[in-house]
Design an enzyme around this catalytic site. Structure first.
Site: not given
Length: 245
Positions: A11-13, A153, A157
């Site tokens: 959640a930092s970026r 990837y 997902k």
């Protein structure tokens, strides 16, 4: 009325940061998980607390089960419960399938898929006794339709989508909703290495003729966490501007 608590991984970026800000603004206790982006996490926490919001940060590598357990236990220690879990942490790499190394494959799976498994499994220790909770997993349109040069990837997902649907069936009787957001092309750091010409092509291929923003995804997450999402479970919601229909 007691505040609800949301735990957001990664959640930092980018998308996670936008989610943290929007939930804080909507009166949630917010736990901001980060791994490498300590400065960004501290800056975000300071920004939110200076505005009077309730925010904590905690460093944990979601691919490490022990660190994940510490993250969840920290959240419970701070706020006594987890009302909403948002599994957002993820990494992206591009490579020709035949050039993907075993280490690269495992890294993608460990962060993108195992991280969701570890965090959800631990959070459910606290959600199940309460017979309440919202779990929101962040997938991708490439998990829905596959992305060339992104097989690893896309596979990670796609697995999140399958996990979401299966877990929703399992947890429904416990009044726990599990849903998935599959963002389209979103303006985040993941696009830093994409040329302007390619971005223009992506815009042209999107019926709304624009790329998405992290805030578009955050609004979707807030809706799923709200009472408006109470009768939604096992769903894949894809804010993508019509890129995938």
């Amino acid at each position: 009325m007691n505040k609800k608590t949301v735990l957001i991984t990664g959640a930092s970026r980018g998308i996670g940061r936008a989610i943290a800000k929007l939930f804080a603004e909507n009166n949630y206790n917010v736990v901001i998980n980060y791994n490498k982006s300590e400065n960004e996490a501290k800056e975000l926490q300071n920004y939110l607390t200076n505005k009077g919001y309730s925010a904590r940060i905690f460093k944990a590598d979601v691919s490490n089960v022990n660190e994940v357990n510490s993250l969840v236990n920290y959240t419970i220690g701070q706020f006594e419960k987890i009302d909403v879990l948002i599994n957002n942490a993820g990494i992206s790499k591009t490579n020709l399938f035949t050039d993907i190394s075993y280490d690269e494959w495992n890294e993608i799976m460990n962060v993108n898929l195992n991280g969701v498994f570890y965090t959800t499994k631990k959070a459910l220790q606290y959600m199940l006794p309460e017979m309440s909770g919202k779990i929101i997993n962040i997938s991708s349109i490439w998990g829905m339709v596959g992305g060339s040069f992104e097989v690893h990837y896309s596979a990670s997902k796609a697995a999140i989508i399958g996990m979401t649907k299966a877990l929703a069936k399992e947890l429904g009787p416990s009044n726990i909703n599990v849903n998935c957001i599959a963002p389209g092309v979103i303006k985040t750091d993941m696009l830093n290495n994409v040329s302007d010409d390619t971005l223009d092509i992506l815009k042209e291929e999107t019926p709304l003729m624009k790329l998405g923003s992290p805030e578009d995804i955050a609004k979707c997450a807030l809706f799923l966490a709200s009472e408006g999402g109470d009768f939604l479970t096992g769903q894949v919601i894809s804010p993508n501007g019509g890129f995938v229909i």
